[in-house]
Design an enzyme around this catalytic site. Structure first.
Site, PDB file in Angstrom:
ATOM      1  N   GLY A  22      28.891   9.393  11.927  1.00 60.32           N
ATOM      2  CA  GLY A  22      28.753   7.961  11.682  1.00 60.32           C
ATOM      3  C   GLY A  22      29.959   7.108  12.010  1.00 60.32           C
ATOM      4  O   GLY A  22      30.099   5.999  11.492  1.00 60.32           O
ATOM      5  N   SER A  23      30.830   7.563  12.929  1.00 55.31           N
ATOM      6  CA  SER A  23      32.022   6.743  13.191  1.00 55.31           C
ATOM      7  C   SER A  23      31.658   5.418  13.868  1.00 55.31           C
ATOM      8  O   SER A  23      32.311   4.398  13.625  1.00 55.31           O
ATOM      9  CB  SER A  23      33.050   7.525  14.017  1.00 55.31           C
ATOM     10  OG  SER A  23      32.628   7.690  15.345  1.00 55.31           O
ATOM     11  N   ARG A 101      17.517  11.338  17.724  1.00 52.29           N
ATOM     12  CA  ARG A 101      16.076  11.528  17.905  1.00 52.29           C
ATOM     13  C   ARG A 101      15.595  10.556  18.965  1.00 52.29           C
ATOM     14  O   ARG A 101      16.008   9.380  18.965  1.00 52.29           O
ATOM     15  CB  ARG A 101      15.295  11.251  16.606  1.00 52.29           C
ATOM     16  CG  ARG A 101      15.768  11.992  15.386  1.00 52.29           C
ATOM     17  CD  ARG A 101      15.567  13.471  15.432  1.00 52.29           C
ATOM     18  NE  ARG A 101      14.199  13.883  15.659  1.00 52.29           N
ATOM     19  CZ  ARG A 101      13.817  15.150  15.820  1.00 52.29           C
ATOM     20  NH1 ARG A 101      14.729  16.110  15.811  1.00 52.29           N
ATOM     21  NH2 ARG A 101      12.561  15.463  16.031  1.00 52.29           N
ATOM     22  N   ASN A 117      21.742   0.958  21.653  1.00 53.43           N
ATOM     23  CA  ASN A 117      22.211   2.347  21.545  1.00 53.43           C
ATOM     24  C   ASN A 117      23.591   2.444  22.171  1.00 53.43           C
ATOM     25  O   ASN A 117      23.896   1.721  23.127  1.00 53.43           O
ATOM     26  CB  ASN A 117      21.254   3.286  22.288  1.00 53.43           C
ATOM     27  CG  ASN A 117      21.696   4.744  22.188  1.00 53.43           C
ATOM     28  OD1 ASN A 117      22.078   5.224  21.109  1.00 53.43           O
ATOM     29  ND2 ASN A 117      21.651   5.465  23.308  1.00 53.43           N
ATOM     30  N   HIS A 119      26.117   5.206  24.047  1.00 49.93           N
ATOM     31  CA  HIS A 119      26.067   6.511  24.711  1.00 49.93           C
ATOM     32  C   HIS A 119      27.447   6.823  25.291  1.00 49.93           C
ATOM     33  O   HIS A 119      28.074   5.955  25.908  1.00 49.93           O
ATOM     34  CB  HIS A 119      25.015   6.498  25.828  1.00 49.93           C
ATOM     35  CG  HIS A 119      24.894   7.818  26.516  1.00 49.93           C
ATOM     36  ND1 HIS A 119      24.339   8.925  25.898  1.00 49.93           N
ATOM     37  CD2 HIS A 119      25.282   8.233  27.748  1.00 49.93           C
ATOM     38  CE1 HIS A 119      24.391   9.955  26.734  1.00 49.93           C
ATOM     39  NE2 HIS A 119      24.954   9.565  27.856  1.00 49.93           N
TER      40      HIS A 119
HETATM   41  C1  GAR Z   1      28.852   9.149  19.772  1.00 47.66           C
HETATM   42  O1  GAR Z   1      29.771   9.595  20.735  1.00 47.66           O
HETATM   43  C2  GAR Z   1      27.644   8.513  20.459  1.00 47.66           C
HETATM   44  O2  GAR Z   1      27.976   7.828  21.632  1.00 47.66           O
HETATM   45  C3  GAR Z   1      26.798   9.736  20.750  1.00 47.66           C
HETATM   46  O3  GAR Z   1      26.917  10.531  19.608  1.00 47.66           O
HETATM   47  C4  GAR Z   1      28.213  10.314  19.026  1.00 47.66           C
HETATM   48  C5  GAR Z   1      28.002   9.991  17.574  1.00 47.66           C
HETATM   49  O4  GAR Z   1      29.232   9.884  16.914  1.00 47.66           O
HETATM   50  N1  GAR Z   1      25.446   9.358  21.024  1.00 47.66           N
HETATM   51  C6  GAR Z   1      24.706   9.934  21.974  1.00 47.66           C
HETATM   52  O5  GAR Z   1      25.066  10.891  22.612  1.00 47.66           O
HETATM   53  C7  GAR Z   1      23.326   9.314  22.176  1.00 47.66           C
HETATM   54  N2  GAR Z   1      22.796   9.693  23.415  1.00 47.66           N
HETATM   55  P1  GAR Z   1      29.311   9.066  15.554  1.00 47.66           P
HETATM   56  O6  GAR Z   1      28.237   9.671  14.618  1.00 47.66           O
HETATM   57  O7  GAR Z   1      30.683   9.358  15.053  1.00 47.66           O
HETATM   58  O8  GAR Z   1      29.073   7.623  15.850  1.00 47.66           O
END
Ligand code: GAR
Length: 224
Positions: A22-23, A101, A117, A119
């Site tokens: 969740g950062s 998801r 979103n 990415h």
């Molecule tokens: C982040 O790097 C985000 O960009 C990626 O998951 C990580 C979640 O980190 N998302 C994807 O890959 C979506 N396709 P977080 O929970 O610390 O925000």
């Protein structure tokens, strides 16, 4: 927030969907803590009951919800349960922040151009998982991150903001990922601000940002 505050607060209510650490959610929450920011957090929702980010949000007194995908037989039923919970919270925008998801076309179409979103790659390159390893394997000299409006296809949709970082000779997926993540935390609040201010117009499958200054920052587009 009291009922009176909620009805007079003109900031756009946002639901943030997470699956883990969740950062990025934290970066959005911190941006929303500024009363001048045009959005406020209406809900933090996770499909994973043990998501670390949920505890962080609950500890800060934010409304949180868990909708476990495993409790639903179909993706459509899971998405319908989430949709109901998000609308009940009064959210007008949805931010996917490490939400792992794939959403159904019905959910995505129900929200129109109101889902963002983040990415960890410069889309349309490196959709999917393990983006930092793949950028290194491909010998990319620049890598980065993207905030985009969501379409039903994975990691697809009109791009609102991107930031690039250099790939350094000694990089590992971890060092490169950390450099990218710092930029995610920078551009996600920027993109949410643009959307909440109504400055994002979709033309074809591209975003046109209203009132954007020509970018003075070398590696972030649009400029903060
Ligand atoms: C982040 O790097 C985000 O960009 C990626 O998951 C990580 C979640 O980190 N998302 C994807 O890959 C979506 N396709 P977080 O929970 O610390 O925000």
């Amino acid at each position: 927030m009291t009922q009176e505050d909620a009805t007079t607060d003109r900031r756009v209510p946002v639901a943030i969907l997470i699956s883990g650490r969740g950062s990025n959610m934290m970066a959005l929450v911190e941006a929303c803590a500024d009363p001048a920011f045009p959005a406020r957090v209406a809900l933090v929702l996770s499909n994973e009951p043990d998501a670390a980010g949920l505890t962080w949000a609950a500890d800060r007194g934010l409304p949180v919800a868990v909708v476990p995908h495993r409790d639903h037989e179909t993706r459509a039923a899971f998405d319908a349960a989430m949709d109901a919970r998000i609308r009940e919270a009064g959210a007008r925008l949805v931010c996917l922040a490490g939400f792992m998801r794939l959403l159904t076309p019905g959910f995505v179409e129900g929200w129109g151009d109101r889902i963002l979103n983040v990415h960890p790659a410069l889309l349309p390159a490196f959709k999917g998982l393990h983006t930092h390893e793949r950028a290194l394997d491909a010998g990319a000299k620049l890598h980065g991150c993207t905030v985009h409006l969501v379409r039903p296809e994975m990691d697809s949709g009109p791009i609102v903001a991107q930031a690039a970082v250099p790939v350094l000779p000694d990089d590992t997926p971890e060092t490169l990922g950390a450099r990218v993540l710092a930029q995610e935390h920078r551009i996600y609040p920027l993109a949410l601000r643009l959307l909440a201010e109504g400055r994002v117009r979709v033309s074809g499958e591209a975003c046109v940002i209203q009132g954007a200054e020509p970018s003075g920052a070398a590696l972030v587009n649009p400029a903060p």
